[in-house]
Design an enzyme around this catalytic site. Structure first.
Site, mmCIF file in Angstrom:
data_model
loop_
_atom_site.group_PDB
_atom_site.id
_atom_site.type_symbol
_atom_site.label_atom_id
_atom_site.label_comp_id
_atom_site.label_asym_id
_atom_site.label_seq_id
_atom_site.Cartn_x
_atom_site.Cartn_y
_atom_site.Cartn_z
ATOM 1 C CD1 TRP A 147 -0.535 -1.699 3.075
ATOM 2 C CD2 TRP A 147 0.595 0.211 3.349
ATOM 3 N NE1 TRP A 147 0.224 -1.810 4.218
ATOM 4 C CE2 TRP A 147 0.911 -0.655 4.413
ATOM 5 C CE3 TRP A 147 1.183 1.478 3.315
ATOM 6 C CZ2 TRP A 147 1.802 -0.305 5.441
ATOM 7 C CZ3 TRP A 147 2.068 1.833 4.326
ATOM 8 C CH2 TRP A 147 2.367 0.949 5.376
ATOM 9 C CG ASN A 148 5.107 1.137 0.317
ATOM 10 O OD1 ASN A 148 4.643 0.389 -0.550
ATOM 11 N ND2 ASN A 148 6.366 1.119 0.677
ATOM 12 C CE LYS A 171 -4.262 -8.681 -3.123
ATOM 13 N NZ LYS A 171 -4.622 -7.487 -2.335
ATOM 14 C CD GLU A 245 11.853 -6.084 -5.654
ATOM 15 O OE1 GLU A 245 12.479 -5.773 -4.624
ATOM 16 O OE2 GLU A 245 12.404 -6.263 -6.749
ATOM 17 C CB CYS A 279 10.514 -1.831 1.131
ATOM 18 S SG CYS A 279 10.878 -1.093 -0.468
ATOM 19 C CD GLU A 461 9.322 -5.026 -8.885
ATOM 20 O OE1 GLU A 461 9.313 -4.101 -8.069
ATOM 21 O OE2 GLU A 461 8.287 -5.576 -9.319
#
Ligand code: NDP
Length: 487
Positions: A147-148, A171, A245, A279, A461
């Protein structure tokens, strides 16, 4: 506002049968209702993405690249609108959503759009034969987001996946349903076939159904280590590919010869950007003993000047934590720090007013906290807090700090501040982390691979490295002579 599924190019109709309320982190007022994806929605999304994949895989790289580049252009043209949605959903300052979240999503689309035409195999001359390789797409990929950084995460996953010829079902976190839908709309307008990027709303149960679905080829998660382990285990059943991640407890090491003001800036960026909900944050700030006191003084002074408040105000520098429950979790960590003997130098409380005197008592605001007198064994120095809590630790020698920095099951990031170029590289090379900085922190250009060592993740990524995670290599041997047969 209602948030439904985006399947096959259209939003599904809203049903309150299974829905939940989405709250604004800045005041905890309801902003809308989110409709849970049903099993039928999941099947429809998989079917539609499979259909889109069959169309998309036959396009040339240049054709795919054009759609992604156009999507980047449309995203940038909607920068302000999407940034505002992100700020309302996440609680982060609008200055950040404008400068980083939406812009870095567009960067990813632009980068992989430009690269799509260049994705190629290799040729091997084998005398009377030759061989070549083809990097082929995997099929329907699933992206699951935290959600960040909702739109950034969605774009960081979708851009390489689509550039390589895959389709994607995304999602978002149940707490941030908005901007993935806006990205889906952007893809449609850019000319993507319906179903190329579908969005399903839901909690972990929807995520895990997607992980287990036999028609899903790959899962890419951004989330916590514990969710990463569940997804890894779920994917193992069918040996699906995964990119993970995950979280971290990263070290930021500041040597006595560092530029002090830059080091303080970096320590603040590494702990208070997006309210500390990042993160890769460098939450263990190791400072060499000789400069410890002067560093602390500057850090405290500048931290106390951070403008905390209404996230939609362009002057705000720090917003609200994602939810009441998450704020309470961060407060529990702060209590744990205090009770384990660390000194709370500043912050760590819920403010009543923001920097312009507005009442913010109903929001999930926490003032930026600095702990000193810390010990490596304390919970606040071992666990990922994911909030604005910085722990400062002193060290004497290079060897000692490397050992202490590496003494963690995580390995997402690390930073080193020094003006000694040899020491900078020497130390970084010994740190067990996938994403590192010398004399800066938390800068993540699309050109550089991003990902973790140890329990902080699998795969990478961004950059060229992402291509290999969204393709499978086919080797083709072509005979030019006769078959040499022993029979
Ligand atoms: P979670 O791990 O709780 O959730 C991440 C996503 O996974 C959410 O969409 C969640 O759904 C979904 N999910 C939960 N359980 C399952 C399951 N069993 N199967 C499939 N999907 C599942 O993380 P948070 O959203 O709380 O995000 C914070 C975490 O993310 C931190 O640990 C942070 O370090 C990490 N993170 C890592 C980043 C990186 O790039 N390395 C970047 C950003 C964050 P739902 O939310 O609806 O429950």
């Amino acid at each position: 506002m209602v948030y439904t599924q985006f399947i096959d190019g259209v939003l599904t109709t809203f049903s309150t049968r299974e829905s939940w309320t989405n709250y604004n982190p800045a005041n905890n007022e309801p902003m809308g209702e989110v409709c849970l994806a049903t099993d039928e929605d999941i099947e429809a999304a998989v079917h539609s993405s499979e259909k889109a994949f069959q169309i998309w895989r036959t396009k040339t790289g240049a054709e795919r690249g054009r759609v992604l580049s156009k999507a980047a252009h449309i995203l940038r043209s909607r920068l302000e609108k999407i940034a505002f949605s992100e700020t309302q959903d996440v609680g982060k300052p609008i200055s950040e959503s404008l400068a980083v979240d939406v812009s870095s999503a567009a960067d990813a689309l632009e980068y992989f759009g430009g690269m799509a035409a260049g994705i190629h195999g290799e040729f091997f001359d084998l005398k009377n034969a030759f061989g070549y390789t083809r990097p082929e797409p995997l099929g329907v990929c699933v992206g699951i987001g935290a959600w960040n950084y909702p739109i950034q995460i969605a774009a960081w996953k979708a851009a390489p996946a689509l550039a390589c010829g895959n389709s994607m079902i995304f999602k978002p976190s149940e707490l941030t349903p908005a901007t993935a839908l806006q990205l889906a709309d952007v893809f449609m307008e850019a000319g993507a076939p319906p179903g190329l990027f579908n969005v399903l709303q839901g909690d972990g149960s929807v995520g895990s159904k997607l992980v287990e679905h036999p028609q899903i080829a790959k899962i890419s998660l951004t989330g916590s280590v514990s969710t990463g382990k569940k997804i890894f285990a779920g994917a193992a059943n069918q040996l699906k590919r995964v990119t993970l991640e995950l979280g971290g407890k990263s070290p930021l090491i500041i040597f006595e010869d560092a530029d002090l003001d830059n080091a303080v800036s970096a320590a603040m960026l590494a702990n208070f950007y997006t309210q500390g909900e990042v993160c890769s944050n460098g939450t263990r700030v190791f400072v060499q003993r000789q400069i410890f006191d002067s560093f602390l003084l500057k850090l405290k002074d500048r931290t106390e000047k951070i403008r905390l408040g209404d996230p939609t105000d362009p002057d705000t520098q720090m917003g609200a934590l994602i939810s009441k429950a998450h704020m309470e979790k961060v407060i529990r960590f702060i209590d744990s720090g205090k009770s384990s003997g660390a000194t709370l130098l500043t912050g760590g409380f819920r403010p009543e007013k923001d920097f312009k005197g507005r009442d913010i008592s109903s929001g999930n605001f926490l003032t930026p906290a600095i702990f000193t007198d810390c010990d490596d064994a304390m919970e606040i120095c071992k666990e990922e807090i994911f909030g604005p809590v910085l722990s400062i630790l002193s060290f004497e020698s290079e060897k000692e700090v490397i050992e202490r920095a590496n003494d963690t099951p995580f390995g997402l990031s690390a930073g080193v501040f020094t003006n000694d170029i040899k020491r900078g590289h020497r130390v970084i090379h010994q740190l067990q982390a996938g994403t590192c900085w010398i004399n800066n922190y938390n800068i993540t250009p699309i050109e550089l691979p991003f990902g973790g060592y140890k329990q902080s993740g699998q795969g990478r990524e961004n950059s060229l490295a992402a291509i290999q995670h969204y393709t499978q290599l086919k080797s083709v041997y072509v005979e030019l002579g006769n078959v040499e047969s022993p029979y």
